[in-house]
Design an enzyme around this catalytic site. Structure first.
Site, PDB file in Angstrom:
ATOM      1  NE  ARG A 200       4.752   3.027 -10.793  1.00  0.00           N
ATOM      2  CZ  ARG A 200       4.725   2.247  -9.703  1.00  0.00           C
ATOM      3  NH1 ARG A 200       3.595   2.147  -8.997  1.00  0.00           N
ATOM      4  NH2 ARG A 200       5.794   1.576  -9.320  1.00  0.00           N
TER       5      ARG A 200
ATOM      6  CG  HIS B  96       9.583   1.461  -6.347  1.00  0.00           C
ATOM      7  ND1 HIS B  96      10.638   2.256  -5.956  1.00  0.00           N
ATOM      8  CD2 HIS B  96       8.930   2.158  -7.310  1.00  0.00           C
ATOM      9  CE1 HIS B  96      10.632   3.375  -6.661  1.00  0.00           C
ATOM     10  NE2 HIS B  96       9.600   3.342  -7.485  1.00  0.00           N
TER      11      HIS B  96
ATOM     12  CG  HIS C  28       7.949   9.649 -13.162  1.00  0.00           C
ATOM     13  ND1 HIS C  28       7.099   8.639 -12.753  1.00  0.00           N
ATOM     14  CD2 HIS C  28       9.209   9.149 -13.052  1.00  0.00           C
ATOM     15  CE1 HIS C  28       7.809   7.565 -12.421  1.00  0.00           C
ATOM     16  NE2 HIS C  28       9.095   7.859 -12.602  1.00  0.00           N
TER      17      HIS C  28
ATOM     18  CE  LYS D 281       5.861   0.160 -14.228  1.00  0.00           C
ATOM     19  NZ  LYS D 281       7.063   1.028 -14.197  1.00  0.00           N
TER      20      LYS D 281
ATOM     21  NE  ARG E  75       6.450   6.735  -8.832  1.00  0.00           N
ATOM     22  CZ  ARG E  75       6.051   5.852  -7.920  1.00  0.00           C
ATOM     23  NH1 ARG E  75       5.033   6.142  -7.114  1.00  0.00           N
ATOM     24  NH2 ARG E  75       6.651   4.686  -7.796  1.00  0.00           N
TER      25      ARG E  75
ATOM     26  CE1 TYR F 118       2.766  -4.785  -1.923  1.00  0.00           C
ATOM     27  CE2 TYR F 118       1.064  -6.463  -2.034  1.00  0.00           C
ATOM     28  CZ  TYR F 118       1.471  -5.158  -2.187  1.00  0.00           C
ATOM     29  OH  TYR F 118       0.571  -4.209  -2.586  1.00  0.00           O
TER      30      TYR F 118
END
Length: 395
Positions: free
Chosen positions: A240, A355, A328, A267, A331, A365
């Protein structure tokens, strides 16, 4: 008999305080020192009281009578003038300590769980767009019309999105002021809907030919070398823009070929590892020779302690003739071609895009999950970009 200015001026002090009466309870007290003080005598609930109006000649006869009339109106309501004056004085003291600027800065400092960058963004937004116009006003005097005037200025210069964001921040700030008893209502709430967002243009992926054209234009670009390096790295690493701009050299290990981005710069507030393919390492080594003496990889030109402005790279794309593309879109480009290749599992692609939205990826994760596959993915993507336009692109 009512007093006259001549009587008051010529009145001489005696051995003891004496009084000269005017009308309706007003009199002037003359002290042995020669000082003269206006007083107003009144009764509430049958008890006599005296209200000190002020000293002559600072307060003349006409002004003393005007103050007496105000005091009489309060007495008729059953209020002591001295108490009313103290209340007004206290309100003014609170107002002096509750200017719009002071409350706004207090709110910004009180916010927890936000990054230093976000706090600086809030401070800039208020400092540049609000404080010059309403910063000194008591916060209770800031009405919807004043806020709208400030936000319209932003709209006129094309910063509509920014005005909408600032309106939301204003509402948060006024709710804080309500909680701290500085205001009774949120004037910013009245402005909801006053600004309309333009239709959002969703990201569009570059075709293979467009990637090739982009790289050719980069090779011939004569602009600032740091910007050229940045644009190629954005294609190769597809971070990003805000994550990219905040990049720090201390987080990059060129020998290990990894960029380890701390959670506070992401983010989704999760640590993110970026495998660096060979071309990316080459570009970063060159960049280090230019900006390596600073903390930031992409420092601002005017203030190197802050990241480069968010519009800088998009403007560089415009100068390259990449009309209709923004940073952007890199991406979207990577995501589209990685999925279309059929070589990588969706959860691996999503993990590298940071994401982490689907349940399967969330459950698995950690910052290094699927590491080997992600290294392979980034190497393949680099080859894809470098060989764009060549029919040999593939696994």
């Amino acid at each position: 008999m009512p007093l006259t200015d001549i009587q008051i001026r010529q009145a001489k002090p005696g051995d003891k305080p004496r009084k000269l009466s005017d009308e309706r309870g007003l009199f002037i007290e003359i002290r042995p020192t020669g000082n003269k003080y206006w007083r107003y005598r009144y009764k509430i609930e049958g008890k006599e009281n005296v209200f000190a109006i002020g000293e002559y000649p600072e307060i003349g006869l006409a002004d003393a009578r005007a103050e007496r009339d105000k005091a009489r109106a309060l007495v008729k309501l059953g209020r002591h003038p001295a108490q009313a004056r103290r209340t007004e004085r206290d309100k003014q003291l609170v107002a002096n300590k509750s200017s719009f600027r002071l409350v706004a800065m207090e709110w910004i400092e009180s916010k927890s769980g936000i990054t230093d960058g976000y706090r600086a963004q809030l401070t800039r937004a208020f400092t540049q767009n609000l404080f010059p116009y309403i910063g000194k006003l008591p916060i209770r005097d800031v009405k919807p019309a004043l806020l709208l005037e400030c936000l319209r200025r932003m709209e006129k210069r094309g910063a509509t999105y920014y005005a909408i964001a600032l309106c939301n921040w204003l509402s948060q700030m006024f709710r804080y002021a309500i909680r701290t008893l500085r205001v009774d209502a949120d004037p910013a709430a009245a402005l909801y809907g006053a600004f309309v967002r333009e239709p959002v243009e969703h990201s569009r992926a570059m075709t293979v030919d467009e990637i090739a054209s982009f790289r050719q234009k980069l090779e011939g670009y004569g602009g600032f070398r740091v910007n050229t390096i940045a644009l190629e790295l954005m294609l190769l690493l597809f971070l990003r823009t805000v994550e990219f701009r905040r990049g720090r050299w201390c987080d990059v290990d060129l020998d290990a070929a990894v960029w380890d981005i701390p959670a506070e710069f992401m983010k989704r507030r999760r640590r993110h590892l970026v495998p660096l393919p060979k071309r990316a390492v080459e570009l970063l080594r060159e960049l280090h020779s230019i900006t390596g003496g600073r903390e930031l990889m992409f420092p601002g030109l005017k203030n190197p302690s802050l990241p480069v402005n968010g519009s800088t790279f998009n403007k560089a794309l415009e100068r390259l003739g990449m009309k209709g593309f923004t940073c952007h879109d890199f991406r979207a480009t990577a995501s589209t071609h990685l999925y279309e290749s059929g070589l990588f599992r969706g959860e691996v692609i999503e993990m590298q895009l940071a994401h982490s939205e689907d349940n399967k990826t969330k459950a698995a994760y950690n910052h290094a999950v699927y590491w080997k596959e992600r290294v392979e993915l980034m190497a393949w993507w680099e080859r894809f970009c470098l060989l764009s336009g060549d029919h040999g692109v593939g696994g």
